[in-house]
Design a protein around this motif. Structure first.
Motif, PDB file in Angstrom:
ATOM      1  N   ALA A  23      -5.736   1.568   1.347  1.00  0.00           N
ATOM      2  CA  ALA A  23      -6.163   0.304   1.960  1.00  0.00           C
ATOM      3  C   ALA A  23      -7.686   0.170   1.912  1.00  0.00           C
ATOM      4  O   ALA A  23      -8.229  -0.910   1.633  1.00  0.00           O
ATOM      5  CB  ALA A  23      -5.670   0.229   3.397  1.00  0.00           C
TER       6      ALA A  23
ATOM      7  N   ASP B 211       0.830  -1.202   0.000  1.00  0.00           N
ATOM      8  CA  ASP B 211       0.000   0.000   0.000  1.00  0.00           C
ATOM      9  C   ASP B 211       0.867   1.257   0.000  1.00  0.00           C
ATOM     10  O   ASP B 211       0.524   2.253  -0.658  1.00  0.00           O
ATOM     11  CB  ASP B 211      -0.932   0.007   1.222  1.00  0.00           C
ATOM     12  CG  ASP B 211      -2.009  -1.062   1.135  1.00  0.00           C
ATOM     13  OD1 ASP B 211      -2.206  -1.601   0.028  1.00  0.00           O
ATOM     14  OD2 ASP B 211      -2.649  -1.357   2.162  1.00  0.00           O
TER      15      ASP B 211
ATOM     16  N   SER C  66      -4.354  -8.190   0.866  1.00  0.00           N
ATOM     17  CA  SER C  66      -3.175  -7.373   1.168  1.00  0.00           C
ATOM     18  C   SER C  66      -1.974  -7.877   0.370  1.00  0.00           C
ATOM     19  O   SER C  66      -2.002  -8.971  -0.219  1.00  0.00           O
ATOM     20  CB  SER C  66      -2.869  -7.437   2.660  1.00  0.00           C
ATOM     21  OG  SER C  66      -2.455  -8.755   3.018  1.00  0.00           O
TER      22      SER C  66
END
Length: 500
Positions: free
Chosen positions: A479, A459, A489
């Motif tokens: 995110a 991220d 993720s």
């Protein structure tokens, strides 16, 4: 020492009078609800009546605004109150402005006169509320509201979100998509492939099976979710006419299964929902009647006009008022007549400002979204309530009410005014704003390319890349967008890449 005493204090406060509450309520009503409200007021108030329209008057044009994308100009007009001409600019009905601001608005209206001659125009008939207004009556969530809410949180970019809303508009009460995809593609100015790609994503919305184009497709979507769609089931769905005729022998042959498997498949089919949208409440879908028409102006830009057929033609009968006022004897009768006169005058004034406000807000939206009207859905620009409110000198809550349940007819179709509002993300170099949906689309594109590049983006790295592209965005926002797109993720994606 404790005791009693009298004090005089001076202060300022907003008093929500019954008249102000009525004006706010009228502003947020749809044209169908408004017509029903006016009809009820005519029944209750003997001084109110609908204006009879002569043939020549019926053909008169509705209130119009011309815009070349940079400047607005208006033509003069006034609302009629029986024998008396009512200047609707004399009051700030919604309480948007302070005393000084009202004077400024009035001078601006006089410099660009005439947002008010709507009462003689024709034949007659969530965004959160701001403070002080009545909220709409509570109702069961409709299928369309449920689908629109899912589309708003699906992580679509601006273009795909607009396409999704257009598709949702074509869904019937049972949950089936009845709109023609080619027609939507032509109207929005995009490819049929993009329409079909968005439809596939929308068919993943709840309830399962929604936005299917046929019964077999609806059942297929539900079977896929249950992991029960196989070649035999596909053959069964292709031959539902045999099931309807109870020709099980031909059906077993078509599916290549024995009697026991066929009985089990039919049992599974009966457990599905052929009308996925039937469980939702709310009123049945009604034909949308646009409040505003937008047409190309031969001189350039766009011509915006109120829809005469959606405007109630209402007046207060001053002659009848004089007769009944003279005949009133008791204090109760006099008070009733005076109350009816005050309510009738205020209602005419409130309806007038409602129409002027709708036209004013619609004109600014058209000015802001000129590129969409000219070139198609991919040119929708970021827009919010505050931008429109500041441009026309109104409060955001007033603009919010105007854009709810109001529709505009354009060369690209009929849209709710809320359709034109899209979120924006600040540019890091002070340049043009970026649509939030477009940023989500860019994040998804970067992550989709990871397998080919062999590099998994964290991220933080995505924030850096977007910053280099001039997009100012926080890591937590990245995110949030990634999670809305249902993307794992970076750690989980690395693990999936190694095991895949």
């Amino acid at each position: 020492m404790i005791g009693q005493r009298l004090e005089v204090r001076q202060g300022q406060g907003l008093v929500i009078t019954p008249q102000l509450q009525q004006a706010i309520k009228l502003l947020q009503l749809s044209n169908q609800e408004l017509d029903a409200f006016v009809e009820a007021e005519i029944e209750r108030n003997p001084l109110l009546s609908r204006e009879e329209v002569e043939a020549d008057a019926a053909d008169a044009p509705a209130e119009t605004v011309s815009t070349d994308g940079a400047e607005l100009s208006f033509e003069d007009g006034r609302a009629q109150d029986g024998e008396r001409t009512l200047d609707a600019r004399e009051d700030d009905v919604y309480g948007d402005a302070t005393q000084g601001e009202r004077a400024t608005d009035r001078m601006a209206d006089e410099a660009q006169p005439g947002l008010s001659d709507w009462s003689r125009a024709g034949k007659g008939g969530s965004i959160a509320d701001g403070e002080g207004g009545e909220r709409p009556d509570r109702h069961d969530l409709t299928l369309w509201e449920h689908l629109q809410a899912q589309a708003s949180s699906a992580g679509f970019d601006t273009t795909d979100h607009a396409i999704a809303l257009a598709l949702i508009d074509g869904v019937d009460e049972g949950g089936y998509l009845r709109a023609d995809l080619d027609e939507i593609a032509e109207r929005l100015g995009c490819s049929i492939e993009r329409i079909e790609a968005v439809l596939v994503l929308c068919q993943g919305f709840e309830p399962t099976g929604v936005m299917a184009r046929s019964v077999p497709e609806c059942l297929k979507l539900q079977l896929v979710e249950r992991n029960r769609f196989d070649p035999a089931m596909a053959a069964l769905l292709d031959n539902l006419q045999l099931l309807a005729r109870h020709d099980l022998s031909a059906l077993r042959k078509a599916c290549g299964v024995d009697a026991e498997d066929m009985a089990e498949m039919i049992s599974e089919l009966k457990a599905l929902t052929p009308r996925p949208g039937a469980g939702f409440g709310g009123d049945p879908a009604q034909t949308v009647i646009p409040d505003v028409h937008v047409r190309p102006d031969p001189a350039g830009g766009w011509r915006i006009e109120l829809n005469a057929d959606s405007l109630p033609r209402l007046l207060m009968d001053k002659r009848y008022h004089g007769v009944v006022a003279a005949g009133a004897r008791s204090d109760t009768e006099k008070a009733f007549v005076a109350d009816c006169a005050a309510q009738a005058s205020w209602l005419v004034k409130s309806l007038d400002q409602r129409a002027r406000t709708i036209l004013k807000v619609s004109s600014e939206i058209v000015r802001q979204q000129d590129a969409f009207l000219a070139f198609g859905v991919e040119f929708l620009r970021p827009l919010n309530l505050k931008t429109v409110a500041e441009a026309i000198g109104m409060h955001e809550s007033t603009v919010s009410r105007v854009t709810s349940n109001k529709y505009v007819s354009t060369p690209r179709g009929v849209f709710e005014l809320k359709f034109f509002f899209t979120a924006a993300i600040q540019s890091s170099d002070g340049g043009a704003l970026h649509s939030a949906e477009a940023v989500r689309h860019r994040i998804k594109a970067m992550i989709d390319a990871e397998g080919r590049d062999g590099d998994i983006l964290s991220d933080d790295r995505i924030v850096e890349i977007l910053s280099e592209a001039g997009i100012d965005i926080a890591r937590r926002t990245v995110a949030k967008y990634r999670e809305a797109l249902r993307i794992p993720s970076s750690v989980e994606r690395k693990r999936m890449l190694r095991t895949g």
